[in-house]
Design a protein around this motif. Structure first.
Motif, mmCIF file in Angstrom:
data_model
loop_
_atom_site.group_PDB
_atom_site.id
_atom_site.type_symbol
_atom_site.label_atom_id
_atom_site.label_comp_id
_atom_site.label_asym_id
_atom_site.label_seq_id
_atom_site.Cartn_x
_atom_site.Cartn_y
_atom_site.Cartn_z
ATOM 1 N N ARG A 180 0.832 -1.217 0.000
ATOM 2 C CA ARG A 180 0.000 0.000 0.000
ATOM 3 C C ARG A 180 0.857 1.253 0.000
ATOM 4 N N ALA A 181 1.918 1.264 0.796
ATOM 5 C CA ALA A 181 2.791 2.432 0.862
ATOM 6 C C ALA A 181 3.481 2.678 -0.472
ATOM 7 N N ALA A 182 3.926 1.612 -1.122
ATOM 8 C CA ALA A 182 4.627 1.756 -2.399
ATOM 9 C C ALA A 182 3.711 2.302 -3.486
ATOM 10 N N TYR A 183 2.416 2.030 -3.373
ATOM 11 C CA TYR A 183 1.456 2.503 -4.375
ATOM 12 C C TYR A 183 0.810 3.834 -3.991
ATOM 13 N N ASP A 184 1.267 4.429 -2.889
ATOM 14 C CA ASP A 184 0.787 5.761 -2.539
ATOM 15 C C ASP A 184 1.192 6.734 -3.647
ATOM 16 N N ARG A 185 0.307 7.634 -3.998
ATOM 17 C CA ARG A 185 0.549 8.544 -5.122
ATOM 18 C C ARG A 185 1.747 9.452 -4.908
ATOM 19 N N VAL A 186 2.101 9.709 -3.664
ATOM 20 C CA VAL A 186 3.236 10.598 -3.410
ATOM 21 C C VAL A 186 4.577 9.883 -3.602
ATOM 22 N N MET A 187 4.554 8.555 -3.727
ATOM 23 C CA MET A 187 5.782 7.784 -3.877
ATOM 24 C C MET A 187 6.147 7.648 -5.351
ATOM 25 N N PRO A 188 7.450 7.560 -5.671
ATOM 26 C CA PRO A 188 7.866 7.397 -7.065
ATOM 27 C C PRO A 188 7.522 6.003 -7.588
ATOM 28 N N SER A 189 7.396 5.899 -8.906
ATOM 29 C CA SER A 189 7.103 4.602 -9.516
ATOM 30 C C SER A 189 8.265 3.635 -9.378
ATOM 31 N N ALA A 190 9.478 4.176 -9.303
ATOM 32 C CA ALA A 190 10.667 3.337 -9.158
ATOM 33 C C ALA A 190 11.731 4.115 -8.393
ATOM 34 N N ALA A 191 12.507 3.411 -7.587
ATOM 35 C CA ALA A 191 13.568 4.037 -6.812
ATOM 36 C C ALA A 191 14.726 3.066 -6.655
ATOM 37 N N MET A 192 15.952 3.604 -6.754
ATOM 38 C CA MET A 192 17.154 2.792 -6.602
ATOM 39 C C MET A 192 18.003 3.260 -5.418
ATOM 40 N N ASP A 193 17.542 4.297 -4.743
ATOM 41 C CA ASP A 193 18.250 4.807 -3.573
ATOM 42 C C ASP A 193 17.643 4.191 -2.313
ATOM 43 N N PRO A 194 18.472 3.588 -1.451
ATOM 44 C CA PRO A 194 17.941 2.955 -0.238
ATOM 45 C C PRO A 194 17.160 3.902 0.671
ATOM 46 N N SER A 195 17.367 5.216 0.523
ATOM 47 C CA SER A 195 16.601 6.161 1.336
ATOM 48 C C SER A 195 15.105 6.063 1.050
ATOM 49 N N HIS A 196 14.773 5.477 -0.083
ATOM 50 C CA HIS A 196 13.366 5.240 -0.429
ATOM 51 C C HIS A 196 12.687 4.396 0.641
ATOM 52 N N ALA A 197 13.443 3.468 1.249
ATOM 53 C CA ALA A 197 12.878 2.612 2.297
ATOM 54 C C ALA A 197 12.421 3.428 3.495
ATOM 55 N N LEU A 198 13.122 4.536 3.783
ATOM 56 C CA LEU A 198 12.707 5.417 4.875
ATOM 57 C C LEU A 198 11.338 6.019 4.580
ATOM 58 N N ARG A 199 11.136 6.420 3.343
ATOM 59 C CA ARG A 199 9.855 6.999 2.947
ATOM 60 C C ARG A 199 8.745 5.949 3.002
ATOM 61 N N LEU A 200 9.067 4.721 2.566
ATOM 62 C CA LEU A 200 8.081 3.643 2.651
ATOM 63 C C LEU A 200 7.674 3.395 4.096
ATOM 64 N N ALA A 201 8.664 3.308 4.968
ATOM 65 C CA ALA A 201 8.382 3.059 6.382
ATOM 66 C C ALA A 201 7.510 4.169 6.964
ATOM 67 N N ALA A 202 7.781 5.406 6.550
ATOM 68 C CA ALA A 202 6.969 6.525 7.033
ATOM 69 C C ALA A 202 5.541 6.431 6.533
ATOM 70 N N ARG A 203 5.367 6.055 5.262
ATOM 71 C CA ARG A 203 4.014 5.919 4.715
ATOM 72 C C ARG A 203 3.288 4.766 5.388
ATOM 73 N N MET A 204 3.996 3.705 5.733
ATOM 74 C CA MET A 204 3.376 2.573 6.425
ATOM 75 C C MET A 204 2.821 3.028 7.764
ATOM 76 N N GLY A 205 3.547 3.907 8.449
ATOM 77 C CA GLY A 205 3.065 4.421 9.724
ATOM 78 C C GLY A 205 1.829 5.253 9.566
ATOM 79 N N LEU A 206 1.771 6.032 8.483
ATOM 80 C CA LEU A 206 0.608 6.857 8.239
ATOM 81 C C LEU A 206 -0.617 6.021 7.889
ATOM 82 N N SER A 207 -0.373 4.901 7.146
ATOM 83 C CA SER A 207 -1.503 4.070 6.732
ATOM 84 C C SER A 207 -1.994 3.204 7.877
#
Length: 207
Positions: A180-207
């Motif tokens: 669900r977090a990865a498909y949030d509209r504010v998230m990029p369609s693809a990411a290769m930087d591990p910092s993306h995981a921080l954003r995913l974790a944050a979105r998971m908390g919000l959801s």
């Protein structure tokens, strides 16, 4: 699940990070099963898409069908399928490698110019172990694994599925939250930087 655990889900064997989601509606087609199983697989796609907020369609304007799921008994059967060799580069070498490894499943992804998933091929060799799994469980696990580009070891030691107290098998809550977090509209369609995981974790908390 913290950011380090999320990062591990999308880290390859060579240490690189990749998390890509679908950039277009899913149009699945299934080969090698009876009609009853076909409806089960389609139902799994519908359920996971509804959970993630992604969409399905009847036709992909570029590819027709963009998720091809193959059920078979032996890897050699893939070499006999018309046109598959034109869609999968190096098919004979891939089949030989998977045979040597004794693999039961394999996924191949294709990506668009933005890095989002545009096509996927799911191969399932139905050995005794997979054949004993209920069709609903097998379908749900495969759909979950085709929604994102998980790392090689994401589900090596633990299935994406879990069992409720009443015996029903469902997607593990934390895995559903990642999708669900990865498909949030504010998230990029693809990411290769591990910092993306921080954003995913944050979105998971919000959801």
């Amino acid at each position: 699940m913290d950011a380090a655990e999320v990062e591990a889900l999308f880290t390859r064997d060579d240490g690189t990070y990749l998390c890509a989601r679908w950039g277009r509606p899913l149009v699945p087609i299934v080969f090698g099963v009876e009609d009853a199983t076909l409806s089960v697989v389609k139902g799994a796609f519908e359920a996971v898409c509804a959970m993630s907020g992604h969409k399905m369609a009847e036709h992909d304007p570029e590819l027709g069908a963009n998720v091809m799921v193959f059920f078979f008994r032996d890897w050699d059967e893939l070499l006999e399928l018309p046109d598959l060799g034109r869609m999968i580069d190096g098919l004979p070498a891939m089949v030989a490698r998977l045979q040597a490894e004794g693999a039961t499943q394999y996924r191949v992804f294709r990506f668009d110019r933005d890095g989002a998933i545009k096509a996927a091929f799911v191969f399932l060799r139905m050995n005794a172990s997979l054949s004993q799994m209920p069709a609903e469980d097998l379908a749900l696990a495969q759909v979950a694994q085709v929604m994102l580009t998980w790392g090689n070891g994401a589900f090596a030691s633990r299935s994406p599925l879990g069992r409720l107290e009443d015996g029903r098998v469902v997607l593990r809550p934390e895995i559903g939250a990642v999708i669900r977090a990865a498909y949030d509209r504010v998230m990029p369609s693809a990411a290769m930087d591990p910092s993306h995981a921080l954003r995913l974790a944050a979105r998971m908390g919000l959801s």
